[in-house]
Write a protein that holds these residues in place. Structure first.
Motif, PDB file in Angstrom:
ATOM      1  N   ASP A  43       0.800  -1.343  -0.300  1.00 34.21           N
ATOM      2  CA  ASP A  43      -0.074   0.229   0.020  1.00 34.21           C
ATOM      3  C   ASP A  43       0.684   1.351   0.066  1.00 34.21           C
ATOM      4  O   ASP A  43       0.302   2.307   0.167  1.00 34.21           O
ATOM      5  N   PHE A  45       4.649   3.390  -1.260  1.00 35.82           N
ATOM      6  CA  PHE A  45       5.559   3.690  -2.004  1.00 35.82           C
ATOM      7  C   PHE A  45       6.819   4.516  -1.461  1.00 35.82           C
ATOM      8  O   PHE A  45       6.409   5.454  -0.676  1.00 35.82           O
ATOM      9  N   TRP A  57      -0.259   5.007  -1.511  1.00 36.81           N
ATOM     10  CA  TRP A  57      -0.639   5.147  -2.635  1.00 36.81           C
ATOM     11  C   TRP A  57      -1.870   6.055  -2.828  1.00 36.81           C
ATOM     12  O   TRP A  57      -1.937   6.790  -3.585  1.00 36.81           O
ATOM     13  N   LYS A  60      -1.981   9.577  -3.951  1.00 36.88           N
ATOM     14  CA  LYS A  60      -1.512   9.906  -5.285  1.00 36.88           C
ATOM     15  C   LYS A  60      -3.078  10.028  -6.113  1.00 36.88           C
ATOM     16  O   LYS A  60      -3.214  10.198  -7.097  1.00 36.88           O
ATOM     17  N   VAL A  81      -6.444   3.235  -6.431  1.00 35.70           N
ATOM     18  CA  VAL A  81      -5.097   2.995  -6.063  1.00 35.70           C
ATOM     19  C   VAL A  81      -4.462   2.019  -7.055  1.00 35.70           C
ATOM     20  O   VAL A  81      -3.091   2.272  -7.461  1.00 35.70           O
ATOM     21  N   ARG A  85      -1.246   3.025  -9.119  1.00 31.76           N
ATOM     22  CA  ARG A  85       0.070   2.301  -9.012  1.00 31.76           C
ATOM     23  C   ARG A  85       0.451   1.707 -10.156  1.00 31.76           C
ATOM     24  O   ARG A  85       1.641   2.060 -10.608  1.00 31.76           O
ATOM     25  N   GLU A  88       2.106   4.647 -12.883  1.00 33.22           N
ATOM     26  CA  GLU A  88       3.310   4.799 -12.261  1.00 33.22           C
ATOM     27  C   GLU A  88       4.353   3.877 -12.659  1.00 33.22           C
ATOM     28  O   GLU A  88       5.456   4.177 -13.314  1.00 33.22           O
TER      29      GLU A  88
END
Length: 101
Positions: A43, A45, A57, A60, A81, A85, A88
């Motif tokens: 969950d 980064f 995450w 974001k 999420v 993710r 990215e």
């Protein structure tokens, strides 16, 4: 830490992620997110903008969604999420010119 977590645990299912999360925290608690925060290492980064701090995450994911009301339902993409993710990851791979076969 992040590379190890993703390379070892990148293909595990949800149940196994929780088990692997606990094992990695037991092995290397100094480099894992705070245990007081709910969730698993998946969950989070490592945020370069925050000096290498573990960041959820969720931070974001946009809190509001703007879209053209004439857009048909099946063409809407609402960030979650998972989509953030994955986006990215794809951006890093593309910008690094890394080909995955």
């Amino acid at each position: 830490m992040c590379i190890r977590d993703r390379s070892i645990g990148g293909s595990v299912d949800e149940y196994s992620r929780k088990e692997l999360d606990q094992v990695l925290r037991d092995i290397d608690a100094t480099h894992c997110p705070s245990l007081s925060v709910s969730g698993t290492i998946y969950d989070f980064f490592v945020s370069i903008e925050k000096g290498g701090e573990w960041t959820l995450w969720e931070e974001k994911v946009p809190q509001t969604v703007k879209f053209d009301p004439n857009t048909t339902f099946h063409k809407l993409v609402i960030d979650t999420v998972d989509t953030v993710r994955n986006r990215e990851l794809l951006e890093v791979l593309i910008l690094s010119l890394i080909h995955i076969s």
